[in-house]
Design a protein around this motif. Structure first.
Motif, PDB file in Angstrom:
ATOM      1  N   THR A  28      42.402  37.278  40.410  1.00 23.20           N
ATOM      2  CA  THR A  28      42.874  35.904  40.585  1.00 23.20           C
ATOM      3  C   THR A  28      42.590  35.408  42.001  1.00 23.20           C
ATOM      4  O   THR A  28      42.191  34.255  42.204  1.00 23.20           O
ATOM      5  CB  THR A  28      44.386  35.818  40.295  1.00 23.20           C
ATOM      6  OG1 THR A  28      44.633  36.297  38.970  1.00 23.20           O
ATOM      7  CG2 THR A  28      44.875  34.376  40.398  1.00 23.20           C
ATOM      8  N   SER A  29      42.793  36.264  42.985  1.00 32.53           N
ATOM      9  CA  SER A  29      42.496  35.902  44.373  1.00 32.53           C
ATOM     10  C   SER A  29      41.017  35.596  44.539  1.00 32.53           C
ATOM     11  O   SER A  29      40.635  34.610  45.194  1.00 32.53           O
ATOM     12  CB  SER A  29      42.908  37.033  45.307  1.00 32.53           C
ATOM     13  OG  SER A  29      42.619  36.715  46.646  1.00 32.53           O
ATOM     14  N   GLN A  30      40.164  36.405  43.928  1.00 33.93           N
ATOM     15  CA  GLN A  30      38.721  36.164  43.976  1.00 33.93           C
ATOM     16  C   GLN A  30      38.349  34.874  43.266  1.00 33.93           C
ATOM     17  O   GLN A  30      37.465  34.130  43.700  1.00 33.93           O
ATOM     18  CB  GLN A  30      37.986  37.348  43.360  1.00 33.93           C
ATOM     19  CG  GLN A  30      38.105  38.629  44.166  1.00 33.93           C
ATOM     20  CD  GLN A  30      37.670  39.858  43.399  1.00 33.93           C
ATOM     21  OE1 GLN A  30      37.300  39.774  42.230  1.00 33.93           O
ATOM     22  NE2 GLN A  30      37.705  41.020  44.044  1.00 33.93           N
ATOM     23  N   PHE A  31      39.039  34.600  42.167  1.00 35.24           N
ATOM     24  CA  PHE A  31      38.801  33.360  41.432  1.00 35.24           C
ATOM     25  C   PHE A  31      39.125  32.138  42.291  1.00 35.24           C
ATOM     26  O   PHE A  31      38.367  31.159  42.327  1.00 35.24           O
ATOM     27  CB  PHE A  31      39.643  33.349  40.156  1.00 35.24           C
ATOM     28  CG  PHE A  31      39.686  32.020  39.452  1.00 35.24           C
ATOM     29  CD1 PHE A  31      38.643  31.633  38.635  1.00 35.24           C
ATOM     30  CD2 PHE A  31      40.767  31.167  39.620  1.00 35.24           C
ATOM     31  CE1 PHE A  31      38.677  30.410  37.991  1.00 35.24           C
ATOM     32  CE2 PHE A  31      40.805  29.946  38.975  1.00 35.24           C
ATOM     33  CZ  PHE A  31      39.757  29.564  38.156  1.00 35.24           C
ATOM     34  N   LEU A  32      40.244  32.188  43.002  1.00 32.81           N
ATOM     35  CA  LEU A  32      40.647  31.068  43.851  1.00 32.81           C
ATOM     36  C   LEU A  32      39.703  30.870  45.031  1.00 32.81           C
ATOM     37  O   LEU A  32      39.501  29.753  45.498  1.00 32.81           O
ATOM     38  CB  LEU A  32      42.073  31.283  44.355  1.00 32.81           C
ATOM     39  CG  LEU A  32      43.185  31.209  43.295  1.00 32.81           C
ATOM     40  CD1 LEU A  32      44.510  31.653  43.885  1.00 32.81           C
ATOM     41  CD2 LEU A  32      43.294  29.797  42.739  1.00 32.81           C
ATOM     42  N   ASN A  33      39.128  31.971  45.517  1.00 32.85           N
ATOM     43  CA  ASN A  33      38.250  31.899  46.688  1.00 32.85           C
ATOM     44  C   ASN A  33      36.811  31.544  46.339  1.00 32.85           C
ATOM     45  O   ASN A  33      36.152  30.818  47.094  1.00 32.85           O
ATOM     46  CB  ASN A  33      38.273  33.236  47.444  1.00 32.85           C
ATOM     47  CG  ASN A  33      39.587  33.483  48.140  1.00 32.85           C
ATOM     48  OD1 ASN A  33      40.226  32.552  48.620  1.00 32.85           O
ATOM     49  ND2 ASN A  33      40.012  34.735  48.196  1.00 32.85           N
ATOM     50  N   SER A  34      36.321  32.071  45.219  1.00 29.30           N
ATOM     51  CA  SER A  34      34.887  31.899  44.935  1.00 29.30           C
ATOM     52  C   SER A  34      34.554  31.578  43.486  1.00 29.30           C
ATOM     53  O   SER A  34      33.399  31.625  43.095  1.00 29.30           O
ATOM     54  CB  SER A  34      34.126  33.160  45.360  1.00 29.30           C
ATOM     55  OG  SER A  34      34.677  34.306  44.730  1.00 29.30           O
ATOM     56  N   GLY A  35      35.560  31.285  42.678  1.00 26.32           N
ATOM     57  CA  GLY A  35      35.280  30.938  41.294  1.00 26.32           C
ATOM     58  C   GLY A  35      35.222  32.171  40.388  1.00 26.32           C
ATOM     59  O   GLY A  35      35.474  33.289  40.827  1.00 26.32           O
ATOM     60  N   PRO A  36      34.887  31.967  39.109  1.00 27.15           N
ATOM     61  CA  PRO A  36      34.898  33.073  38.144  1.00 27.15           C
ATOM     62  C   PRO A  36      33.773  34.076  38.381  1.00 27.15           C
ATOM     63  O   PRO A  36      32.715  33.726  38.901  1.00 27.15           O
ATOM     64  CB  PRO A  36      34.721  32.355  36.794  1.00 27.15           C
ATOM     65  CG  PRO A  36      33.985  31.099  37.144  1.00 27.15           C
ATOM     66  CD  PRO A  36      34.481  30.691  38.496  1.00 27.15           C
ATOM     67  N   ASN A  37      34.025  35.308  37.987  1.00 35.54           N
ATOM     68  CA  ASN A  37      33.035  36.376  38.102  1.00 35.54           C
ATOM     69  C   ASN A  37      32.903  37.030  36.724  1.00 35.54           C
ATOM     70  O   ASN A  37      33.674  37.921  36.364  1.00 35.54           O
ATOM     71  CB  ASN A  37      33.470  37.407  39.148  1.00 35.54           C
ATOM     72  CG  ASN A  37      32.391  38.435  39.447  1.00 35.54           C
ATOM     73  OD1 ASN A  37      31.716  38.928  38.549  1.00 35.54           O
ATOM     74  ND2 ASN A  37      32.228  38.763  40.723  1.00 35.54           N
ATOM     75  N   SER A  71      35.290  24.563  33.651  1.00 38.47           N
ATOM     76  CA  SER A  71      35.866  23.376  34.279  1.00 38.47           C
ATOM     77  C   SER A  71      36.976  22.772  33.421  1.00 38.47           C
ATOM     78  O   SER A  71      38.000  22.323  33.939  1.00 38.47           O
ATOM     79  CB  SER A  71      34.776  22.331  34.524  1.00 38.47           C
ATOM     80  OG  SER A  71      33.832  22.795  35.470  1.00 38.47           O
ATOM     81  N   ARG A  72      36.786  22.782  32.106  1.00 39.66           N
ATOM     82  CA  ARG A  72      37.817  22.245  31.217  1.00 39.66           C
ATOM     83  C   ARG A  72      39.100  23.059  31.313  1.00 39.66           C
ATOM     84  O   ARG A  72      40.202  22.507  31.279  1.00 39.66           O
ATOM     85  CB  ARG A  72      37.311  22.218  29.775  1.00 39.66           C
ATOM     86  CG  ARG A  72      36.225  21.180  29.512  1.00 39.66           C
ATOM     87  CD  ARG A  72      36.093  20.895  28.025  1.00 39.66           C
ATOM     88  NE  ARG A  72      35.815  22.094  27.260  1.00 39.66           N
ATOM     89  CZ  ARG A  72      34.597  22.548  27.003  1.00 39.66           C
ATOM     90  NH1 ARG A  72      33.545  21.897  27.461  1.00 39.66           N
ATOM     91  NH2 ARG A  72      34.427  23.643  26.293  1.00 39.66           N
ATOM     92  N   LYS A  73      38.961  24.375  31.462  1.00 40.56           N
ATOM     93  CA  LYS A  73      40.150  25.219  31.585  1.00 40.56           C
ATOM     94  C   LYS A  73      40.877  24.952  32.897  1.00 40.56           C
ATOM     95  O   LYS A  73      42.109  24.893  32.943  1.00 40.56           O
ATOM     96  CB  LYS A  73      39.763  26.691  31.473  1.00 40.56           C
ATOM     97  CG  LYS A  73      39.436  27.134  30.053  1.00 40.56           C
ATOM     98  CD  LYS A  73      39.272  28.639  29.964  1.00 40.56           C
ATOM     99  CE  LYS A  73      39.058  29.084  28.527  1.00 40.56           C
ATOM    100  NZ  LYS A  73      38.936  30.556  28.401  1.00 40.56           N
ATOM    101  N   VAL A  74      40.112  24.783  33.992  1.00 35.25           N
ATOM    102  CA  VAL A  74      40.724  24.481  35.288  1.00 35.25           C
ATOM    103  C   VAL A  74      41.433  23.127  35.238  1.00 35.25           C
ATOM    104  O   VAL A  74      42.548  22.963  35.746  1.00 35.25           O
ATOM    105  CB  VAL A  74      39.660  24.492  36.402  1.00 35.25           C
ATOM    106  CG1 VAL A  74      40.261  23.995  37.714  1.00 35.25           C
ATOM    107  CG2 VAL A  74      39.106  25.900  36.597  1.00 35.25           C
TER     108      VAL A  74
END
Length: 207
Positions: free
Chosen positions: A31-40, A196-199
């Protein structure tokens, strides 16, 4: 005060609460990585294989955590209330300890993100006209088409509706205009993507 989490996100968090403490810690990192750089996608696929679930389940757990920390940040609840909220969602005390440490580590960044998003100017109006440069001192015979544009952006949180509109004047040639159009088309297509729709769904549920 306990956080009021939507049924949609509770379902995602319930999946996470059934996992061991170590798995919850791994999801906090994702989750931290998602907030910093998006999905992986690569890491999501790896996590899905380890837990024998679909990638959608992994993504939804991450979105559930994003929703939880974002909601806590927006409502500025105390650390004690955050922990009680997590317990009420079905997490064990050990899991809550991990999630609470994760929230403390990113709380400042989430608050800054909220402020920047809320204060970003938005599109208001665009006016344009064609111009043609017929010649210059170095080139006496030339025809250079140009486009003059006035872009108006509207900033939120201003009482006077006339003061929160700023106009930006710029000029470009057809080649750069085509490049700009392609970049805007790419951004528009990205905004319609599944991610993007999920965000957008997370943000709308928070607001």
């Amino acid at each position: 005060m306990l956080l009021s989490v939507s049924t949609h996100h509770k379902k995602h968090l319930n999946v996470l609460s059934s996992q061991p403490k170590s798995v919850v810690a791994d999801f906090c990192k994702l989750t931290s990585q998602f907030l910093n750089s998006g999905p992986n996608k690569k890491r999501y696929t790896s996590a899905a294989e380890k837990l024998a679930v679909s990638v959608d389940v992994i993504e939804n757990c991450i979105y559930g955590l994003v929703h939880l920390v974002h909601l806590a940040s927006k409502q500025k609840i105390s650390d004690h209330d955050f922990e009680d909220s997590a317990l009420a969602l079905g997490f064990t005390e050990e899991q809550v300890s991990v999630i609470s440490q994760f929230y403390q580590s990113i709380k400042g960044d989430v608050e800054k993100l909220d402020d920047s998003v809320l204060n970003e100017p938005h599109y208001h109006d665009l006016q344009w006209r064609f111009e043609v440069q017929l010649s210059s001192r170095s080139l006496l015979e030339q025809v250079t088409p140009l486009v003059l544009m006035e872009l108006s952006l509207k900033s939120p949180n201003t009482n006077n509706s006339n003061l929160n509109i700023k106009r930006h004047l710029f000029q470009t040639d057809p080649t750069n205009l085509l490049h700009l159009t392609n970049e805007l088309d790419r951004a528009l297509n990205e905004s319609r993507s599944r991610y993007s729709r999920k965000v957008q769904n997370i943000i709308s549920n928070i607001q």
